[in-house]
Design a protein around this motif. Structure first.
Motif, PDB file in Angstrom:
ATOM      1  N   TRP A  31      -9.967 116.729  25.785  1.00 51.06           N
ATOM      2  CA  TRP A  31     -10.585 117.852  26.479  1.00 51.06           C
ATOM      3  C   TRP A  31     -11.531 117.302  27.532  1.00 51.06           C
ATOM      4  CZ3 TRP A  31      -9.252 122.885  25.609  1.00 51.06           C
ATOM      5  CH2 TRP A  31      -8.475 123.134  24.476  1.00 51.06           C
ATOM      6  N   ILE A  32     -11.506 117.886  28.718  1.00 52.04           N
ATOM      7  CA  ILE A  32     -12.395 117.443  29.781  1.00 52.04           C
ATOM      8  C   ILE A  32     -13.178 118.631  30.319  1.00 52.04           C
ATOM      9  CG2 ILE A  32     -10.841 115.573  30.457  1.00 52.04           C
ATOM     10  CD1 ILE A  32     -10.234 117.267  33.012  1.00 52.04           C
ATOM     11  N   THR A  33     -14.359 118.340  30.846  1.00 56.69           N
ATOM     12  CA  THR A  33     -15.111 119.318  31.632  1.00 56.69           C
ATOM     13  C   THR A  33     -15.139 118.813  33.062  1.00 56.69           C
ATOM     14  OG1 THR A  33     -17.146 118.213  30.877  1.00 56.69           O
ATOM     15  CG2 THR A  33     -16.528 120.256  29.789  1.00 56.69           C
ATOM     16  N   ILE A  34     -14.976 119.724  34.006  1.00 58.00           N
ATOM     17  CA  ILE A  34     -14.843 119.365  35.417  1.00 58.00           C
ATOM     18  C   ILE A  34     -15.432 120.486  36.259  1.00 58.00           C
ATOM     19  CG2 ILE A  34     -12.528 120.378  35.554  1.00 58.00           C
ATOM     20  CD1 ILE A  34     -11.765 118.149  37.514  1.00 58.00           C
ATOM     21  N   ALA A  88     -16.437 109.380  38.342  1.00 56.10           N
ATOM     22  CA  ALA A  88     -15.081 109.806  38.082  1.00 56.10           C
ATOM     23  C   ALA A  88     -14.879 111.285  38.459  1.00 56.10           C
ATOM     24  CB  ALA A  88     -14.778 109.631  36.592  1.00 56.10           C
ATOM     25  N   GLY A  89     -15.928 112.105  38.296  1.00 55.37           N
ATOM     26  CA  GLY A  89     -15.836 113.500  38.688  1.00 55.37           C
ATOM     27  C   GLY A  89     -15.528 114.456  37.559  1.00 55.37           C
ATOM     28  N   PHE A  90     -15.434 113.935  36.334  1.00 61.65           N
ATOM     29  CA  PHE A  90     -15.218 114.788  35.176  1.00 61.65           C
ATOM     30  C   PHE A  90     -15.740 114.045  33.949  1.00 61.65           C
ATOM     31  CE2 PHE A  90     -11.521 112.183  35.832  1.00 61.65           C
ATOM     32  CZ  PHE A  90     -11.164 111.725  34.567  1.00 61.65           C
ATOM     33  N   ILE A  91     -15.884 114.777  32.844  1.00 62.65           N
ATOM     34  CA  ILE A  91     -16.354 114.177  31.597  1.00 62.65           C
ATOM     35  C   ILE A  91     -15.309 114.425  30.521  1.00 62.65           C
ATOM     36  CG2 ILE A  91     -18.187 114.129  29.859  1.00 62.65           C
ATOM     37  CD1 ILE A  91     -20.115 115.161  31.936  1.00 62.65           C
ATOM     38  N   ALA A  92     -14.871 113.361  29.843  1.00 64.77           N
ATOM     39  CA  ALA A  92     -13.869 113.462  28.790  1.00 64.77           C
ATOM     40  C   ALA A  92     -14.551 113.637  27.431  1.00 64.77           C
ATOM     41  CB  ALA A  92     -12.992 112.215  28.784  1.00 64.77           C
ATOM     42  N   THR A 336     -25.975 114.859  47.118  1.00 58.45           N
ATOM     43  CA  THR A 336     -25.327 115.423  45.939  1.00 58.45           C
ATOM     44  C   THR A 336     -23.983 114.738  45.759  1.00 58.45           C
ATOM     45  OG1 THR A 336     -24.334 117.212  47.240  1.00 58.45           O
ATOM     46  CG2 THR A 336     -26.437 117.668  46.184  1.00 58.45           C
ATOM     47  N   CYS A 337     -23.553 114.605  44.517  1.00 60.04           N
ATOM     48  CA  CYS A 337     -22.279 113.891  44.294  1.00 60.04           C
ATOM     49  C   CYS A 337     -21.313 114.653  43.414  1.00 60.04           C
ATOM     50  CB  CYS A 337     -22.533 112.489  43.742  1.00 60.04           C
ATOM     51  SG  CYS A 337     -23.168 112.442  42.058  1.00 60.04           S
ATOM     52  N   GLY A 338     -21.631 115.864  43.007  1.00 60.63           N
ATOM     53  CA  GLY A 338     -20.685 116.670  42.258  1.00 60.63           C
ATOM     54  C   GLY A 338     -20.736 116.446  40.754  1.00 60.63           C
ATOM     55  N   TYR A 339     -20.053 117.312  40.036  1.00 59.13           N
ATOM     56  CA  TYR A 339     -20.080 117.284  38.574  1.00 59.13           C
ATOM     57  C   TYR A 339     -19.480 115.983  38.045  1.00 59.13           C
ATOM     58  CZ  TYR A 339     -19.335 118.604  33.713  1.00 59.13           C
ATOM     59  OH  TYR A 339     -19.355 118.639  32.345  1.00 59.13           O
ATOM     60  N   GLY A 340     -20.155 115.364  37.092  1.00 58.66           N
ATOM     61  CA  GLY A 340     -19.600 114.215  36.377  1.00 58.66           C
ATOM     62  C   GLY A 340     -19.323 113.009  37.245  1.00 58.66           C
ATOM     63  N   CYS A 341     -20.093 112.811  38.324  1.00 59.21           N
ATOM     64  CA  CYS A 341     -19.744 111.729  39.258  1.00 59.21           C
ATOM     65  C   CYS A 341     -20.157 110.357  38.752  1.00 59.21           C
ATOM     66  CB  CYS A 341     -20.316 111.989  40.641  1.00 59.21           C
ATOM     67  SG  CYS A 341     -22.042 111.552  40.858  1.00 59.21           S
TER      68      CYS A 341
END
Length: 590
Positions: A31-34, A88-92, A336-341
């Motif tokens: 499952w990832i959040t992005i 990476a831009g997302f969190i696993a 700013t670098c975005g979610y999960g960067c």
């Protein structure tokens, strides 16, 4: 006023597994959040490769939950880099429950750290360590990490070998110190995270974290060369040098310091998310996190890009104060670098205060990252740019963890000298606004300002001096605009005094990042205020946001600041829009 907005509709889809062909071999799914802003670019990238990105199981607060095959994480990481310049831009997450919990807390994670006064009062020890920082040491670490293994991918043996090598290096640095330990943080994949710990002398249960990620990736394929000299051997090398000079100077922190090299960052912040989650579950009191991800490429005219999203505003302000104090002449800008960067997002999501200074702006970062060209040669064969990040890590360590090097006296831990107390305001019935009457390093409105004009729990509204500037009453609480909290504090932790530089921290609830603006003002005499504009600022997005600004205190015993949060319009100390909120904070100045 004409109706200008509609309620936000949050789409929640049934949590179902993506449909895969029955003939496909069973494969681990994660499952990832992005960030929701990344969904369409990622979906287009997947389609170009003949793949389908599953539909979100949940979208809330600008974050989406998806269930994907583990083998697709690298494809997703490549899409984040190609389309949005994120890494990476997302969190696993290992479970749906963890992913959903991350989204539920994503709009305004509650800090798990006890309140800490960030202040600068440990100059002798910090300067002793700064003088020992050496470019050659940083260069040698970058060179070893980027040339000894073809890749440091999280799930191959060479990635595991790189972690073993680093653990050995850090163990050698620790030497015979019984207050220092070096260990792996075990993961289910091959590469382990590495953690070196210096136990605090007087506040061992309060923890300071300084980290970077150990893994590397080549977006063209899992077998391609990924030297990762800048991304992120440079960050790990900067952390290593901070650790080395601490030991070399006999530094014994008051608070526990943990140096971390995270596994699996490139495929969804795997390592840091596991560590931060474990700390949260254990109730560990992490008082400050510094993330160093890419430090050796100077792509911008600025020396540091201070990441504003998914970080802590007070800690960001403190970090820029460290730059001004210990590396005067160096410059910084907000980005700013975005979610999960990067790994700071794992700590922020877990509710811990984190900061991330970057080597450039997001549009001017190293163009060779995630390729075979990310080598030390590309950055001129030197680690000169990383030196300033290693020095920032040293000053962060010395001023957040306190303590002292050999021959120096440790400063107070919980307060500056003098002062250090951040007072909480009470309502002044005469001036009709929140006020801190006692002297201290700052003044905080607490919950007194939460809401606007009868919308929400705001008491004693409008909370402006004399009650003369009233709030707009249109809209809905925490769907439309409100200024919810104000804080003013000195940057050096000493008492508020004329001539001191201070940081104003405003917590707002924003409707729009483009239409909303916060005007911040100050007045030297709260009893008869003449408002001077500090500046006008846009929130980074909708929902709960923090905005900071600095100014120098004028002379005056009782001063005030004003937050004028408006929907459209022009700057003013008391605008009249139906969605506008105005709040004052009064405080004593020596």
């Amino acid at each position: 006023m004409a109706i200008r907005k509609f309620g936000t509709v949050v789409a929640m889809l049934a949590c179902a597994a993506p449909a895969f062909a029955e003939a496909a071999p069973k494969e681990k799914e994660v499952w990832i959040t992005i960030g929701t802003d990344a969904l369409e670019p990622a979906r287009a990238s997947f389609q170009q490769k003949g793949l389908a990105l599953p539909a979100p199981a949940l979208e809330k607060g600008g974050v989406a939950v998806l269930r994907v095959r583990e083998s697709q994480l690298e494809t997703l990481a490549a899409a984040m880099h190609d389309k949005l310049n994120r890494c990476a831009g997302f969190i696993a997450h290992d479970t749906e429950q963890q992913a959903l919990a991350a989204v539920e807390g994503s709009t305004a994670p509650q800090s798990l750290a006890s309140l800490v006064s960030y202040n600068i009062n440990n100059g002798p020890s910090v300067n002793a360590m700064l003088s020992g920082v050496q470019e050659l040491n940083i260069r040698n670490t970058i060179n070893s990490l980027s040339t000894n293994w073809t890749t440091r991918r999280y799930n191959v043996q060479s990635g595991a070998d790189a972690a073993t090598w680093l653990k050995s290096q850090w163990t050698t640095i620790a030497g015979s110190r019984t207050d220092i330990s070096v260990a792996f943080f075990a993961h289910s994949w091959l590469q382990q995270s590495v953690i070196a710990t210096i136990t605090g002398t007087t506040h061992p249960n309060e923890v300071v974290v300084i980290g970077g990620h150990l893994d590397s990736i080549n977006q063209s394929g899992s077998t391609a060369a990924a030297p990762g000299a800048d991304d992120d051997a440079s960050g790990v090398a900067s952390v290593t040098e901070a650790f080395r000079v601490a030991v070399a100077n006999g530094y014994k922190p008051a608070r526990t310091v943990k140096f971390m090299a995270y596994a699996g960052e490139e495929v969804g912040l795997y390592g840091s998310n596991a560590i931060a989650t474990s700390f949260k579950n254990a109730g560990t009191n992490v008082v400050g996190v510094l993330q160093l991800d890419m430090t050796n490429y100077k792509g911008s005219s600025y020396d540091f890009g201070m990441v504003q999203d998914n970080t802590n505003a007070s800690l960001n302000s403190f970090t820029t104060s460290l730059i001004s104090t210990y590396q005067p002449g160096l410059t910084w800008t907000n980005i700013t670098c975005g979610y999960g960067c990067s790994d700071h997002a794992s700590w922020n999501s877990a509710g811990y205060p984190a900061t991330m200074p970057f080597e450039a702006t997001m549009s001017t970062d190293n163009p060779q990252i995630h390729t075979a060209g990310d080598t030390l040669t590309y950055t001129g064969g030197t680690a000169a740019n990383s030196v300033k990040f290693a020095k920032l890590a040293v000053s962060f360590m010395g001023e957040v963890a306190k303590g002292a090097t050999t021959g120096n006296t440790p400063p107070p831990v919980d307060s500056g000298t003098p002062g250090g107390t951040i007072n909480t305001a009470t309502f002044d019935a005469t001036l009709k606004a929140p006020r801190c009457t006692a002297s201290g390093a700052g003044c905080d409105s607490g919950t007194l300002l939460n809401g606007r004009g009868g919308l929400g729990p705001e008491v004693n509204r409008p909370n402006t001096i004399g009650g003369t500037c009233v709030d707009g009453t249109s809209g809905t609480y925490h769907s439309d605009e409100s200024n919810d909290r104000l804080k003013v504090a000195t940057n050096d932790g000493t008492n508020l005094a004329a001539g001191k530089q201070v940081t104003v921290t405003a917590t707002v609830w924003a409707y729009s990042s483009t239409a909303d603006t916060l005007d911040l003002y100050y007045a030297a005499n709260a009893s008869s205020p003449v408002w001077t504009l500090i500046g006008s600022y846009k929130p980074a997005g909708s929902g709960a946001r923090t905005i900071t600004a600095t100014y120098t205190l004028p002379a005056g015993a009782t001063q005030a600041i004003r937050a004028n949060f408006r929907y459209n319009g022009t700057a003013g100390s008391c605008t009249t829009g139906g969605y506008d909120d105005h709040d004052d904070l009064i405080f004593s100045v020596q």
